[in-house]
Design a protein around this motif. Structure first.
Motif, PDB file in Angstrom:
ATOM      1  N   LYS A 173       0.689  -1.220   0.131  1.00  0.00           N
ATOM      2  CA  LYS A 173       0.076   0.099   0.156  1.00  0.00           C
ATOM      3  C   LYS A 173       0.787   1.331  -0.024  1.00  0.00           C
ATOM      4  N   PHE A 174       1.777   1.257   0.830  1.00  0.00           N
ATOM      5  CA  PHE A 174       2.619   2.327   1.046  1.00  0.00           C
ATOM      6  C   PHE A 174       3.412   2.850  -0.296  1.00  0.00           C
ATOM      7  N   LEU A 175       4.182   1.753  -0.901  1.00  0.00           N
ATOM      8  CA  LEU A 175       4.839   1.939  -2.037  1.00  0.00           C
ATOM      9  C   LEU A 175       4.044   2.235  -3.081  1.00  0.00           C
ATOM     10  N   VAL A 176       2.905   1.901  -3.362  1.00  0.00           N
ATOM     11  CA  VAL A 176       2.065   2.077  -4.600  1.00  0.00           C
ATOM     12  C   VAL A 176       1.567   3.504  -4.526  1.00  0.00           C
ATOM     13  N   VAL A 177       0.942   3.611  -3.303  1.00  0.00           N
ATOM     14  CA  VAL A 177       0.124   5.051  -3.262  1.00  0.00           C
ATOM     15  C   VAL A 177       1.114   6.263  -3.217  1.00  0.00           C
ATOM     16  N   VAL A 178       2.277   5.954  -2.491  1.00  0.00           N
ATOM     17  CA  VAL A 178       3.282   7.093  -2.515  1.00  0.00           C
ATOM     18  C   VAL A 178       3.923   7.293  -4.068  1.00  0.00           C
ATOM     19  N   TYR A 179       3.955   6.033  -4.536  1.00  0.00           N
ATOM     20  CA  TYR A 179       4.566   6.385  -5.967  1.00  0.00           C
ATOM     21  C   TYR A 179       3.793   6.996  -6.889  1.00  0.00           C
ATOM     22  N   VAL A 180       2.417   6.735  -6.869  1.00  0.00           N
ATOM     23  CA  VAL A 180       1.600   7.651  -7.645  1.00  0.00           C
ATOM     24  C   VAL A 180       1.347   9.089  -7.279  1.00  0.00           C
ATOM     25  N   ALA A 181       1.525   9.191  -5.999  1.00  0.00           N
ATOM     26  CA  ALA A 181       1.394  10.653  -5.692  1.00  0.00           C
ATOM     27  C   ALA A 181       2.779  11.429  -5.964  1.00  0.00           C
ATOM     28  N   ILE A 182       3.778  10.697  -6.219  1.00  0.00           N
ATOM     29  CA  ILE A 182       5.182  11.385  -6.788  1.00  0.00           C
ATOM     30  C   ILE A 182       5.022  11.582  -8.054  1.00  0.00           C
TER      31      ILE A 182
END
Length: 442
Positions: A173-182
């Motif tokens: 969850k952390f990696l995917v959501v933060v990746y999309v936000a960046i």
């Protein structure tokens, strides 16, 4: 929040309780666990949709509300964990000491809530799989499969394996959501401005929802049971629990901010409207594919699945623990006619995870709700689930104020002024949200 804020403010004061208290263990990252579980469970797909829509409507303006919401949840979860550790009693033991009305409230609530949540969680987990495999089986098939997988996993595994699984879920969850936000390139200048409290026209209930709705409902009460399942059963673990709790809600805060960024950058400026309920996340997958390509869209759907299925497994485990504790206490009291204490030690020993009440509630969460999957609009369940969640949070906040300000709690671990303020404000906020949810329903 500092220990002096969360506990009583009179440092160095010797009481009979503090004289017998075991020495505090040093807070260490190596102990972190229950907080990861509550972060993976508490932020479901519905929370992500609510945050996403707030970002799409108001940009970064409500960023401050998301942060305050995390602080409120830190206070609530800390209070729950503090009760378990300071008293050696489970939360239901505490509720029972407030009167028999709590037994009736919890019994009715947990049965109805479990029936509705089971269908909601299964539907939510099925949506991203159906989007990933559009030519595959129906959403009903995937929903039933997710429910059965969650049942099997919790049925055959104890807390240690469950915690490791949830750590993987939170990582995804952390990696995917933060990746999309960046990837959507946040406007840091506007984000900083969003830290200043403001209320645009029409934003009041979105603001209250961000503060009160993200980060768990009944799973906040389950946090104390996960603390005990980890083997933390007395006040020596207090500093460790507080670090663990902060990690949980800092992680939750990062999720919320990331989704607000995605809503603000990807949807607010372009005026893209999403579907209602969890379908909005599938719609977002389509927007991401159009702008950034198939890989980013698929990654987001995988993160969506991790979010939904993690919440499903977390509830299957945590709320079943609470139900088992409730039934076990009720049965013993009827048999002996005497109050029952020391249940936290039994939770720590894993005696609840293989008990008949634990497994009975697992079956209740899984099979009866499958009938609701055949409704024409199963996503309407999200509305009912939201109302039920709104009814629980005032109960949790206000009973914690009651428990942690009386002699039911050892003196050194009773509420300080800031804890009382945060819990009271949280309780008031949840009452307002509850009334709003009921009005919306009818």
């Amino acid at each position: 929040m500092s220990d002096s804020v969360q506990g009583n403010s009179g440092k160095g004061r010797v009481t009979p309780e503090s004289a017998d208290s075991p020495p505090l263990r040093k807070a260490s990252w190596k102990y972190i666990g229950p907080g990861i579980v509550v972060a993976a469970t508490g932020v479901g797909a519905g929370d992500l949709v609510a945050t996403l829509i707030a970002g799409s409507k108001f940009g970064y303006t409500l960023l401050w509300a998301a942060i305050i919401g995390c602080l409120v949840k830190i206070s609530l979860a800390e209070a729950t964990g503090r009760w378990h550790l300071a008293t050696g009693k489970t939360l239901f033991e505490g509720w029972r000491s407030l009167g028999q009305w709590t037994t009736y409230y919890f019994a009715v609530y947990v049965v109805i809530w479990g029936f509705v949540y089971g269908a909601t969680a299964m539907s939510s987990s099925a949506l991203p799989i159906a989007a990933l495999f559009p030519d595959g089986p129906s959403i009903k098939f995937w929903a039933i499969l997710c429910g059965l997988l969650g049942l099997a996993f919790v049925w055959f595994n104890r807390y240690a394996v469950f915690e490791k699984f949830m750590t993987v879920v939170i990582g995804m969850k952390f990696l995917v959501v933060v990746y999309v936000a960046i990837r959507v390139a946040p406007d840091l200048g506007n984000a900083v401005k969003g830290l200043v409290p403001t209320l645009p026209d029409g934003s009041l209930f979105y603001t209250l929802g961000l503060i009160g709705g993200v980060g768990g409902t009944i799973t906040m009460a389950a946090y104390g049971y996960w603390v005990n399942s980890k083997g933390w059963t007395n006040s020596s673990w207090m500093k460790v629990m507080r670090l663990d709790n902060r990690v949980a809600y800092i992680t939750t805060g990062i999720f919320v901010v990331a989704m607000l960024i995605i809503g603000a950058e990807l949807l607010h400026s372009s005026g893209v409207a999403l579907g209602k309920g969890d379908k909005g996340l599938v719609d977002l997958g389509g927007v991401l594919e159009a702008k950034f390509g198939v890989v980013t869209a698929k990654l987001f759907l995988i993160g969506f699945f991790a979010t939904s299925f993690g919440a499903l497994v977390g509830v299957w485990h945590g709320v079943s623990l609470m139900f088992a504790d409730f039934v076990e206490r009720f049965q013993r009291e009827r048999k002996t006619g005497q109050p029952v204490t020391g249940m936290a030690e039994e939770v720590a020993a894993g005696k609840r995870e293989k008990s008949k009440p634990f497994r009975a509630y697992l079956l209740w969460l899984t099979f009866p709700p499958m009938a609701l999957l055949w409704l024409d609009q199963p996503f309407g369940l999200v509305v009912v689930y939201g109302v039920l969640g709104a009814f629980f949070m005032p109960f949790l906040a206000l009973t914690l104020v009651w428990l942690l300000n009386t002699d039911r709690t050892p003196g050194e671990w009773r509420n300080g002024w800031l804890s009382n303020i945060m819990l009271a404000l949280g309780g008031l906020l949840f009452v307002v949200l509850c009334v709003k949810q009921v009005i919306d329903l009818f």
